[in-house]
Scaffold this active site. Structure first.
Site, PDB file in Angstrom:
ATOM      1  CG  ASP A  42      39.804  40.891  33.977  1.00  0.00           C
ATOM      2  OD1 ASP A  42      40.533  41.368  33.085  1.00  0.00           O
ATOM      3  OD2 ASP A  42      39.926  41.182  35.189  1.00  0.00           O
ATOM      4  CB  VAL A  97      49.234  41.935  31.797  1.00  0.00           C
ATOM      5  CG1 VAL A  97      49.930  40.634  31.408  1.00  0.00           C
ATOM      6  CG2 VAL A  97      48.673  41.835  33.218  1.00  0.00           C
ATOM      7  CG  HIS A 115      45.634  41.262  27.769  1.00  0.00           C
ATOM      8  ND1 HIS A 115      46.910  41.714  28.050  1.00  0.00           N
ATOM      9  CD2 HIS A 115      44.789  42.092  28.425  1.00  0.00           C
ATOM     10  CE1 HIS A 115      46.826  42.766  28.847  1.00  0.00           C
ATOM     11  NE2 HIS A 115      45.547  43.021  29.095  1.00  0.00           N
ATOM     12  CG  HIS A 152      40.316  44.033  28.642  1.00  0.00           C
ATOM     13  ND1 HIS A 152      40.299  43.795  30.000  1.00  0.00           N
ATOM     14  CD2 HIS A 152      41.556  44.532  28.372  1.00  0.00           C
ATOM     15  CE1 HIS A 152      41.473  44.140  30.528  1.00  0.00           C
ATOM     16  NE2 HIS A 152      42.246  44.595  29.562  1.00  0.00           N
TER      17      HIS A 152
HETATM   18  P1  AMP Z   1      45.405  45.357  31.275  1.00  0.00           P
HETATM   19  O1  AMP Z   1      45.248  46.269  32.473  1.00  0.00           O
HETATM   20  O2  AMP Z   1      44.716  45.829  30.029  1.00  0.00           O
HETATM   21  O3  AMP Z   1      46.855  44.994  31.059  1.00  0.00           O
HETATM   22  O4  AMP Z   1      44.620  44.039  31.649  1.00  0.00           O
HETATM   23  C1  AMP Z   1      45.120  43.071  32.542  1.00  0.00           C
HETATM   24  C2  AMP Z   1      43.915  42.359  33.076  1.00  0.00           C
HETATM   25  O5  AMP Z   1      44.343  41.131  33.610  1.00  0.00           O
HETATM   26  C3  AMP Z   1      43.207  43.119  34.196  1.00  0.00           C
HETATM   27  O6  AMP Z   1      41.862  43.398  33.817  1.00  0.00           O
HETATM   28  C4  AMP Z   1      43.283  42.156  35.383  1.00  0.00           C
HETATM   29  O7  AMP Z   1      42.103  42.161  36.162  1.00  0.00           O
HETATM   30  C5  AMP Z   1      43.496  40.829  34.687  1.00  0.00           C
HETATM   31  N1  AMP Z   1      44.159  39.823  35.504  1.00  0.00           N
HETATM   32  C6  AMP Z   1      45.300  39.972  36.227  1.00  0.00           C
HETATM   33  N2  AMP Z   1      45.620  38.825  36.862  1.00  0.00           N
HETATM   34  C7  AMP Z   1      44.654  37.930  36.520  1.00  0.00           C
HETATM   35  C8  AMP Z   1      44.409  36.559  36.855  1.00  0.00           C
HETATM   36  N3  AMP Z   1      45.211  35.864  37.677  1.00  0.00           N
HETATM   37  N4  AMP Z   1      43.317  35.956  36.329  1.00  0.00           N
HETATM   38  C9  AMP Z   1      42.481  36.637  35.499  1.00  0.00           C
HETATM   39  N5  AMP Z   1      42.668  37.930  35.150  1.00  0.00           N
HETATM   40  C10 AMP Z   1      43.733  38.572  35.661  1.00  0.00           C
END
Ligand code: AMP
Length: 115
Positions: free
Chosen positions: A31, A96, A100, A102
């Protein structure tokens, strides 16, 4: 057509990120904004499912594949124990909409949710 998700763009090599592990249908990255000593994401290669509820209903085997990948990267990058979180819906912090998980590990506090 909607825009590809950030994770699809990472998979295509359009956004820089290291793919730390993959299976036939899923991959794992770090992340970009870690919330724990070890904070990894496991992601289906397809963005067909927007959240874990859709994924569980549509492809439970792929959900199981994500859990297996989480287990193996937690063994490799932490001590094997991990917290698995699927934010589901904007009110729960999902940003997003390409499902996915975490994977949090490494020195988590005991007895707390999300700590
Ligand atoms: P969520 O908020 O559960 O949808 O998680 C989305 C996650 O994607 C967040 O923890 C962000 O920090 C992570 N994220 C967004 N863009 C990127 C990226 N380019 N590379 C790695 N992680 C990312």
């Amino acid at each position: 057509m909607s825009e590809p998700s950030v994770f699809t763009r990472i998979l295509r090599g359009e956004i820089p990120s290291e793919i730390i592990a993959e299976t036939e249908n899923a991959f794992a990255i770090r992340d970009i904004a870690p919330q724990a000593p070890v904070h990894l994401l496991v992601i289906p290669k397809s963005e067909r499912y927007r959240d874990v509820v859709e994924l569980a209903a549509g492809d439970p085997a792929l959900l199981a594949e994500l859990v297996g990948l989480a287990n193996s990267i937690a063994a490799e990058h932490a001590d094997g124990d991990f917290r698995l979180i699927f934010n589901t819906g904007p009110g729960a912090g999902q940003t997003v909409f390409h499902v996915h998980a975490h994977v949090l590990g490494g020195g988590l506090s005991e007895g707390s949710l999300g700590g």
